[in-house]
Design a protein around this motif. Sequence first.
Motif, PDB file in Angstrom:
ATOM      1  N   LEU A 232     -11.048  76.188  63.105  1.00  0.00           N
ATOM      2  CA  LEU A 232      -9.146  77.163  62.423  1.00  0.00           C
ATOM      3  C   LEU A 232      -8.954  76.989  63.900  1.00  0.00           C
ATOM      4  CD1 LEU A 232     -11.647  81.182  62.593  1.00  0.00           C
ATOM      5  CD2 LEU A 232     -10.328  79.699  61.201  1.00  0.00           C
ATOM      6  N   LEU A 233      -8.744  76.762  64.458  1.00  0.00           N
ATOM      7  CA  LEU A 233      -7.911  75.683  66.269  1.00  0.00           C
ATOM      8  C   LEU A 233      -7.611  74.485  65.673  1.00  0.00           C
ATOM      9  CD1 LEU A 233      -6.168  75.841  68.544  1.00  0.00           C
ATOM     10  CD2 LEU A 233      -8.731  74.259  69.438  1.00  0.00           C
ATOM     11  N   VAL A 234      -7.916  73.854  65.252  1.00  0.00           N
ATOM     12  CA  VAL A 234      -7.391  72.218  64.345  1.00  0.00           C
ATOM     13  C   VAL A 234      -6.651  72.877  63.050  1.00  0.00           C
ATOM     14  CG1 VAL A 234      -9.430  71.900  62.784  1.00  0.00           C
ATOM     15  CG2 VAL A 234      -8.022  70.294  63.551  1.00  0.00           C
TER      16      VAL A 234
ATOM     17  N   ALA B 145     -24.644  80.164  68.336  1.00  0.00           N
ATOM     18  CA  ALA B 145     -23.960  79.820  68.951  1.00  0.00           C
ATOM     19  C   ALA B 145     -23.083  78.285  68.766  1.00  0.00           C
ATOM     20  CB  ALA B 145     -23.953  79.165  71.201  1.00  0.00           C
ATOM     21  N   HIS B 146     -22.710  77.225  68.838  1.00  0.00           N
ATOM     22  CA  HIS B 146     -23.051  76.176  67.799  1.00  0.00           C
ATOM     23  C   HIS B 146     -22.032  76.325  66.541  1.00  0.00           C
ATOM     24  CE1 HIS B 146     -22.706  72.053  66.582  1.00  0.00           C
ATOM     25  NE2 HIS B 146     -23.191  72.295  65.625  1.00  0.00           N
ATOM     26  N   PHE B 147     -22.476  77.340  65.980  1.00  0.00           N
ATOM     27  CA  PHE B 147     -21.918  77.524  64.681  1.00  0.00           C
ATOM     28  C   PHE B 147     -20.515  78.188  65.054  1.00  0.00           C
ATOM     29  CE2 PHE B 147     -20.871  81.259  61.996  1.00  0.00           C
ATOM     30  CZ  PHE B 147     -20.403  80.373  60.313  1.00  0.00           C
ATOM     31  N   THR B 148     -20.484  79.165  66.338  1.00  0.00           N
ATOM     32  CA  THR B 148     -19.247  80.026  66.579  1.00  0.00           C
ATOM     33  C   THR B 148     -18.871  78.696  66.667  1.00  0.00           C
ATOM     34  OG1 THR B 148     -21.014  81.804  66.543  1.00  0.00           O
ATOM     35  CG2 THR B 148     -18.353  81.996  68.056  1.00  0.00           C
ATOM     36  N   SER B 149     -18.984  78.144  67.823  1.00  0.00           N
ATOM     37  CA  SER B 149     -17.894  76.607  68.402  1.00  0.00           C
ATOM     38  C   SER B 149     -17.755  76.155  67.402  1.00  0.00           C
ATOM     39  CB  SER B 149     -19.102  76.682  69.447  1.00  0.00           C
ATOM     40  OG  SER B 149     -19.741  75.697  69.334  1.00  0.00           O
ATOM     41  N   SER B 150     -18.451  75.697  66.404  1.00  0.00           N
ATOM     42  CA  SER B 150     -17.582  74.869  65.185  1.00  0.00           C
ATOM     43  C   SER B 150     -16.533  75.895  64.932  1.00  0.00           C
ATOM     44  CB  SER B 150     -18.963  74.432  64.026  1.00  0.00           C
ATOM     45  OG  SER B 150     -19.614  73.543  65.024  1.00  0.00           O
ATOM     46  N   LEU B 151     -17.578  76.988  64.387  1.00  0.00           N
ATOM     47  CA  LEU B 151     -15.779  78.009  62.939  1.00  0.00           C
ATOM     48  C   LEU B 151     -14.494  77.725  64.221  1.00  0.00           C
ATOM     49  CD1 LEU B 151     -14.959  78.625  61.244  1.00  0.00           C
ATOM     50  CD2 LEU B 151     -16.247  81.554  62.312  1.00  0.00           C
ATOM     51  N   LYS B 152     -14.540  78.175  65.506  1.00  0.00           N
ATOM     52  CA  LYS B 152     -13.327  78.231  66.245  1.00  0.00           C
ATOM     53  C   LYS B 152     -12.808  76.811  66.411  1.00  0.00           C
ATOM     54  CE  LYS B 152     -15.720  81.670  69.928  1.00  0.00           C
ATOM     55  NZ  LYS B 152     -15.514  82.250  70.693  1.00  0.00           N
TER      56      LYS B 152
ATOM     57  N   PRO C 288     -10.221  63.109  64.357  1.00  0.00           N
ATOM     58  CA  PRO C 288     -10.162  63.472  62.764  1.00  0.00           C
ATOM     59  C   PRO C 288      -9.243  63.623  61.688  1.00  0.00           C
ATOM     60  CG  PRO C 288     -12.348  62.096  63.501  1.00  0.00           C
ATOM     61  CD  PRO C 288     -11.547  63.089  65.112  1.00  0.00           C
ATOM     62  N   ALA C 289      -9.675  65.296  62.108  1.00  0.00           N
ATOM     63  CA  ALA C 289      -9.463  66.296  60.896  1.00  0.00           C
ATOM     64  C   ALA C 289      -8.291  66.339  61.468  1.00  0.00           C
ATOM     65  CB  ALA C 289      -9.981  67.255  61.074  1.00  0.00           C
ATOM     66  N   TYR C 290      -7.439  66.558  62.195  1.00  0.00           N
ATOM     67  CA  TYR C 290      -6.079  66.705  62.546  1.00  0.00           C
ATOM     68  C   TYR C 290      -5.086  65.558  61.906  1.00  0.00           C
ATOM     69  CZ  TYR C 290      -1.270  66.777  65.331  1.00  0.00           C
ATOM     70  OH  TYR C 290      -0.164  66.658  65.904  1.00  0.00           O
ATOM     71  N   GLY C 291      -5.596  64.378  62.405  1.00  0.00           N
ATOM     72  CA  GLY C 291      -5.567  63.081  61.587  1.00  0.00           C
ATOM     73  C   GLY C 291      -5.724  62.853  59.912  1.00  0.00           C
ATOM     74  N   SER C 292      -6.658  63.191  59.246  1.00  0.00           N
ATOM     75  CA  SER C 292      -6.441  63.289  58.417  1.00  0.00           C
ATOM     76  C   SER C 292      -5.557  64.230  57.435  1.00  0.00           C
ATOM     77  CB  SER C 292      -7.799  63.895  57.713  1.00  0.00           C
ATOM     78  OG  SER C 292      -8.695  62.825  58.346  1.00  0.00           O
ATOM     79  N   TYR C 293      -5.085  65.553  57.910  1.00  0.00           N
ATOM     80  CA  TYR C 293      -4.340  66.371  57.107  1.00  0.00           C
ATOM     81  C   TYR C 293      -2.965  66.215  57.543  1.00  0.00           C
ATOM     82  CZ  TYR C 293      -1.264  70.457  57.327  1.00  0.00           C
ATOM     83  OH  TYR C 293      -0.529  71.296  56.841  1.00  0.00           O
TER      84      TYR C 293
ATOM     85  N   SER D 145      -3.127  71.944  62.828  1.00  0.00           N
ATOM     86  CA  SER D 145      -2.328  70.884  61.829  1.00  0.00           C
ATOM     87  C   SER D 145      -0.599  71.308  61.500  1.00  0.00           C
ATOM     88  CB  SER D 145      -3.512  70.741  61.357  1.00  0.00           C
ATOM     89  OG  SER D 145      -4.733  70.038  61.676  1.00  0.00           O
ATOM     90  N   VAL D 146      -1.068  72.546  60.689  1.00  0.00           N
ATOM     91  CA  VAL D 146      -0.321  73.774  59.807  1.00  0.00           C
ATOM     92  C   VAL D 146       1.272  73.638  61.277  1.00  0.00           C
ATOM     93  CG1 VAL D 146       0.663  75.657  58.537  1.00  0.00           C
ATOM     94  CG2 VAL D 146      -1.095  74.680  58.473  1.00  0.00           C
ATOM     95  N   ALA D 147       1.034  73.881  62.089  1.00  0.00           N
ATOM     96  CA  ALA D 147       1.579  74.421  63.371  1.00  0.00           C
ATOM     97  C   ALA D 147       2.750  73.245  63.605  1.00  0.00           C
ATOM     98  CB  ALA D 147       1.374  75.081  64.401  1.00  0.00           C
ATOM     99  N   ILE D 148       1.769  72.072  63.616  1.00  0.00           N
ATOM    100  CA  ILE D 148       2.152  70.724  64.327  1.00  0.00           C
ATOM    101  C   ILE D 148       3.436  70.177  63.024  1.00  0.00           C
ATOM    102  CG2 ILE D 148       1.989  68.160  65.205  1.00  0.00           C
ATOM    103  CD1 ILE D 148       1.985  70.576  66.932  1.00  0.00           C
ATOM    104  N   MET D 149       2.760  70.251  61.866  1.00  0.00           N
ATOM    105  CA  MET D 149       3.831  69.660  60.620  1.00  0.00           C
ATOM    106  C   MET D 149       5.063  70.336  60.486  1.00  0.00           C
ATOM    107  SD  MET D 149       4.488  67.612  58.042  1.00  0.00           S
ATOM    108  CE  MET D 149       2.088  66.874  58.542  1.00  0.00           C
TER     109      MET D 149
END
Length: 411
Positions: free
Chosen positions: A105-107, A95-102, A273-278, A111-115
């Motif tokens: 993918l969401l971030v 469950a933890h792996f699945t939520s992290s993967l989601k 942090p992932a969003y800001g780094s992108y 990130s791409v869409a907002i740019m």
Amino acid sequence: LLVNNNTIAIQQKHSETNVKSSIEFPTTTAANKSTLTNKQKPLHQSTVSGYTMCSPTFRKQDHIQKSSNKYGRVATDISDESSKDTIPQNNETTAHFTSSLKAFLLVAFISVAIMEFSLWFPFVIPGVASAAVKTYEPAWYKYDVDHTEFDNTAWTYGTDYLLTVVMAVLAIKCLMASAPDDCPKKNRASLRLRRYSASLLICYGLSTLAGAWAHQHFTSIDSLNTMRFRVLWYLCVGNVSFASCYMGLIGREVQQVFGVQGVVPLGPWWFWPAYGSYMAAACGLGYISFKRPACDIFIAGITQFPSTFYCLATLGLRKWPSSKTVGDSTSKESPIGLVRLSYRIMFYIGFIGNAPLLPMYPLLVQYSGLSLAGINTILHSWLMIMWGLQGISLLHLCKAMSSYKPKASKD
């Protein structure tokens, strides 16, 4: 023959005497027969030549076999229990792996869409589109005499330096907003919010410091095309792009302490942090680069709108206590009651207040007739007010959290 028969008889008698002396088995009497019948007989009895002979049985081996079977069953039971315990752990890991993967993918999608949205939005604002086409010309860090405008007057870099000083002072105050009684537990509880707030203000300060130095020392088109200017301008625009990281972390911490549980999702800590780094990486690669370098700041500002609205939602989507109850003894039971209405308004205005600058800038550049020095002074004064409101409201939140001992967060 008589001699031989006597010899054989003597040898048999002698052998029977040796057997009798070597095997001292007690005879079974009438007295102990009853005892043997009442107790479990460990040995099997047989009578040979008038003696009660005892032969060993396999009861002890049976006992050992039964014991081994018992321990075997225990071992099996223990293995069964351990296997039962590992099942929930495996489910939890999955469950933890699945939520992290989601979340990843969401971030990545956001990130791409907002740019792409940030590069598109200035050209579709009603009444501003024509001015935006003339103002936002892509450069990819390559500038020319015909289209590049970069002001070098003291009005521009002087107000930038002033912004740097104000942001540095507010960042230090947020970082030092410890508990009035210097309680270690309270200080630890507010440490993350104080660090995130100070980091956001430091990003602003580094941006204006790099911008001030660039406006002051890079006075020709040739100097703008150097690697030194590119690195310096990346520090200016990249810090504004990466500021979304600390905005999101501030909103996450505000939700944990002041927000209503379940109203705004927390998500994993690494999401922002992932969003800001992108965004910072896209800035470094030249996606946020225009012939007028000041335009870069406005595109970077558009990328902040997800984290901005996240901050507004975490503090705004709740029922606040009335102003009459703020400051009394009951309000101190929760940090919510320690946040005053005036500072909440500062928080809302400070984070959303820079939005009008986006349509304002191309209109001022194309139609106002003002010099670049005058336009930059207006914009920097506006930033001073809005960033100042952010800093003051965040300082108040840090003090409110330091004055109260909240329950430990899940992280």
